[in-house]
Design a protein around this motif. Sequence first.
Motif, mmCIF file in Angstrom:
data_model
loop_
_atom_site.group_PDB
_atom_site.id
_atom_site.type_symbol
_atom_site.label_atom_id
_atom_site.label_comp_id
_atom_site.label_asym_id
_atom_site.label_seq_id
_atom_site.Cartn_x
_atom_site.Cartn_y
_atom_site.Cartn_z
ATOM 1 N N THR A 328 16.230 -7.015 16.210
ATOM 2 C CA THR A 328 17.025 -6.740 15.003
ATOM 3 C C THR A 328 16.307 -7.339 13.803
ATOM 4 N N LYS A 329 16.640 -6.869 12.624
ATOM 5 C CA LYS A 329 16.002 -7.379 11.421
ATOM 6 C C LYS A 329 16.436 -8.813 11.172
ATOM 7 N N THR A 330 15.452 -9.639 10.887
ATOM 8 C CA THR A 330 15.710 -11.057 10.625
ATOM 9 C C THR A 330 15.063 -11.443 9.296
ATOM 10 N N THR A 331 15.062 -12.742 9.032
ATOM 11 C CA THR A 331 14.508 -13.241 7.770
ATOM 12 C C THR A 331 13.054 -12.816 7.593
ATOM 13 N N TYR A 332 12.286 -12.877 8.674
ATOM 14 C CA TYR A 332 10.873 -12.509 8.598
ATOM 15 C C TYR A 332 10.705 -11.068 8.135
ATOM 16 N N ASP A 333 11.533 -10.159 8.654
ATOM 17 C CA ASP A 333 11.424 -8.748 8.282
ATOM 18 C C ASP A 333 11.774 -8.525 6.816
ATOM 19 N N TYR A 334 12.808 -9.228 6.350
ATOM 20 C CA TYR A 334 13.168 -9.077 4.939
ATOM 21 C C TYR A 334 12.090 -9.671 4.036
ATOM 22 N N LEU A 335 11.483 -10.777 4.470
ATOM 23 C CA LEU A 335 10.382 -11.348 3.704
ATOM 24 C C LEU A 335 9.191 -10.382 3.681
ATOM 25 N N ALA A 336 8.936 -9.723 4.820
ATOM 26 C CA ALA A 336 7.834 -8.758 4.881
ATOM 27 C C ALA A 336 8.100 -7.575 3.958
ATOM 28 N N GLU A 337 9.360 -7.089 3.940
ATOM 29 C CA GLU A 337 9.709 -5.982 3.047
ATOM 30 C C GLU A 337 9.556 -6.399 1.588
ATOM 31 N N ASN A 338 9.994 -7.616 1.284
ATOM 32 C CA ASN A 338 9.860 -8.102 -0.079
ATOM 33 C C ASN A 338 8.390 -8.222 -0.473
ATOM 34 N N ARG A 339 7.576 -8.739 0.443
ATOM 35 C CA ARG A 339 6.141 -8.833 0.184
ATOM 36 C C ARG A 339 5.547 -7.455 -0.096
ATOM 37 N N ASP A 340 5.918 -6.467 0.719
ATOM 38 C CA ASP A 340 5.378 -5.120 0.535
ATOM 39 C C ASP A 340 5.796 -4.530 -0.802
ATOM 40 N N GLU A 341 7.051 -4.756 -1.164
ATOM 41 C CA GLU A 341 7.525 -4.213 -2.443
ATOM 42 C C GLU A 341 6.835 -4.890 -3.622
ATOM 43 N N LEU A 342 6.619 -6.202 -3.521
ATOM 44 C CA LEU A 342 5.927 -6.918 -4.591
ATOM 45 C C LEU A 342 4.481 -6.441 -4.729
ATOM 46 N N LEU A 343 3.824 -6.212 -3.599
ATOM 47 C CA LEU A 343 2.451 -5.711 -3.650
ATOM 48 C C LEU A 343 2.408 -4.319 -4.264
ATOM 49 N N LYS A 344 3.370 -3.480 -3.907
ATOM 50 C CA LYS A 344 3.430 -2.144 -4.502
ATOM 51 C C LYS A 344 3.636 -2.228 -6.020
ATOM 52 N N ALA A 345 4.558 -3.111 -6.399
ATOM 53 C CA ALA A 345 4.815 -3.256 -7.839
ATOM 54 C C ALA A 345 3.583 -3.793 -8.555
ATOM 55 N N ASP A 346 2.889 -4.727 -7.913
ATOM 56 C CA ASP A 346 1.707 -5.323 -8.528
ATOM 57 C C ASP A 346 0.611 -4.289 -8.752
ATOM 58 N N TYR A 347 0.505 -3.329 -7.835
ATOM 59 C CA TYR A 347 -0.512 -2.290 -7.957
ATOM 60 C C TYR A 347 0.031 -0.988 -8.547
ATOM 61 N N GLY A 348 1.258 -1.041 -9.057
ATOM 62 C CA GLY A 348 1.812 0.116 -9.740
ATOM 63 C C GLY A 348 2.178 1.270 -8.819
ATOM 64 N N ILE A 349 2.690 0.955 -7.631
ATOM 65 C CA ILE A 349 3.084 1.992 -6.666
ATOM 66 C C ILE A 349 4.605 2.005 -6.570
ATOM 67 N N GLU A 350 5.191 3.160 -6.790
ATOM 68 C CA GLU A 350 6.644 3.313 -6.710
ATOM 69 C C GLU A 350 6.980 4.314 -5.611
ATOM 70 N N VAL A 351 7.919 3.926 -4.725
ATOM 71 C CA VAL A 351 8.350 4.799 -3.629
ATOM 72 C C VAL A 351 9.832 5.090 -3.826
ATOM 73 N N LYS A 352 10.150 6.374 -3.986
ATOM 74 C CA LYS A 352 11.551 6.798 -4.072
ATOM 75 C C LYS A 352 11.952 7.330 -2.697
ATOM 76 N N TYR A 353 12.741 6.528 -1.999
ATOM 77 C CA TYR A 353 13.081 6.820 -0.609
ATOM 78 C C TYR A 353 14.055 7.995 -0.518
ATOM 79 N N ASP A 354 13.792 8.841 0.500
ATOM 80 C CA ASP A 354 14.651 10.017 0.765
ATOM 81 C C ASP A 354 14.871 10.826 -0.527
ATOM 82 N N TYR A 355 13.787 11.077 -1.237
ATOM 83 C CA TYR A 355 13.880 11.702 -2.555
ATOM 84 C C TYR A 355 14.032 13.211 -2.470
ATOM 85 N N TYR A 356 13.412 13.840 -1.481
ATOM 86 C CA TYR A 356 13.492 15.299 -1.360
ATOM 87 C C TYR A 356 13.458 15.691 0.109
ATOM 88 N N LYS A 357 13.799 16.950 0.356
ATOM 89 C CA LYS A 357 13.763 17.486 1.718
ATOM 90 C C LYS A 357 12.646 18.515 1.825
#
Length: 420
Positions: A328-357
């Motif tokens: 199950t998702k734990t603190t480590y997984d949420y930290l990993a997700e946060n790290r990934d989002e920060l790296l994306k933001a730092d490099y100017g990458i935006e992901v819009k989840y489930d945006y289209y079909k």
Amino acid sequence: MKNESYSPSQEREYYKLPQSGSVMRFLWKCAGGDRYLLERATYSDQIKYMCLGGIVFATGAMAGLAGGYAFYTIFEPHGSAIENPIHYPTVFLALIFGIIWGLMIYNIDRFIVTSTGKGDGTEAITVGELKSALPRILMGIIIAMTISKPVEIRMFKTEIDIKLREKQLEQQAQYQAKVDKTYSDREKLLENEFGSIANDRTKLIERIKVAEQAYTDNLMGKANGIGAGNGPLSKALKSQLDNLEKQLEDFDRQNGKDLIELNKRKDALRVAKENERGNNEKIANGLDGLLERIKIAHEVSGFWISLFITLLFMAIELTPIFFKLMLTKTTYDYLAENRDELLKADYGIEVKYDYYKDKDGIERHLTINHEAERIIFEKRMVTNIQKELTKYAVTKYKEREMKKIDDDLGGYIKSIDQDE
């Protein structure tokens, strides 16, 4: 407000995280865990990834041992299954191969574990999760089977050696019988090639032996109703014996060349036969191979024990895959997700989840690379400006040339003619 850097050893009022040791950090690396995040997660996360890394490392170690033993079994000098001394040069090569093989399996397992996600983040393993993990499961099954077989033949080595020696002796006896029959047939063909010379000489020798025995018995008084001594009968038998020996001499003189050639070729056949007998044990000892030992291991252990050993290694190999699917998702997984989002933001990458079909009705993410779009926009604008400037320069050039024509048409025409 002043930002303070966080240290993993920093104590919180509500939670104190134990310090990680070198062994634990090594096993984190085996499991593909992020040390930076694990040192900031919970102790349970650290233990989970340590256990996961321990399984991966143990699998690689067992693969190395199994691969090294299989290499030694294949390339060792073959001999008696019972009396087979250790060949140290092959041991050295087997160690090198075992290390290489173990590292290769270790990296494959590490890739399988790190590339296996947590599915839907619940403890239940759904059909969809199994489908997505199926290629990794198949790879794990293949690896488990390659590890289990060498370990199995080492577990039952004593029983296998006894059974294998019996097969070697049976093979030796079968080969010996084939050699005897083959050379017996060759000798018969050789005698047929020389006609009846050999048979006639053999019969003549047999007659000489019978006559010699009769003459000896008569001299010794062993014949019934006849006393010992050199009487008329003895002289007659001696004369018959001398006559037969003379016939043998005449026979050898008339067929001497053929007999010499026949005996020479017979001797060559006997030498070749003895050489084949000498190779008999060597050929039988060649039965000592990995495939034969695996076959005998199945005979000795039986179907169920062999299956149980294979399933045991499959369980060890596949445990990390199912383990990650059940996490199950734990603190480590949420930290990993946060790290990934920060790296994306730092490099100017935006992901819009489930945006289209898509055309199959499956929801897809839309990825926007802002930094790349900015560079593309700048390039486009610079290109447009250069186009406008070029257009303006052409217009001004046209106006200047038109003014020259208006002021002095003749001079302009002359300048054109001179240029031509």
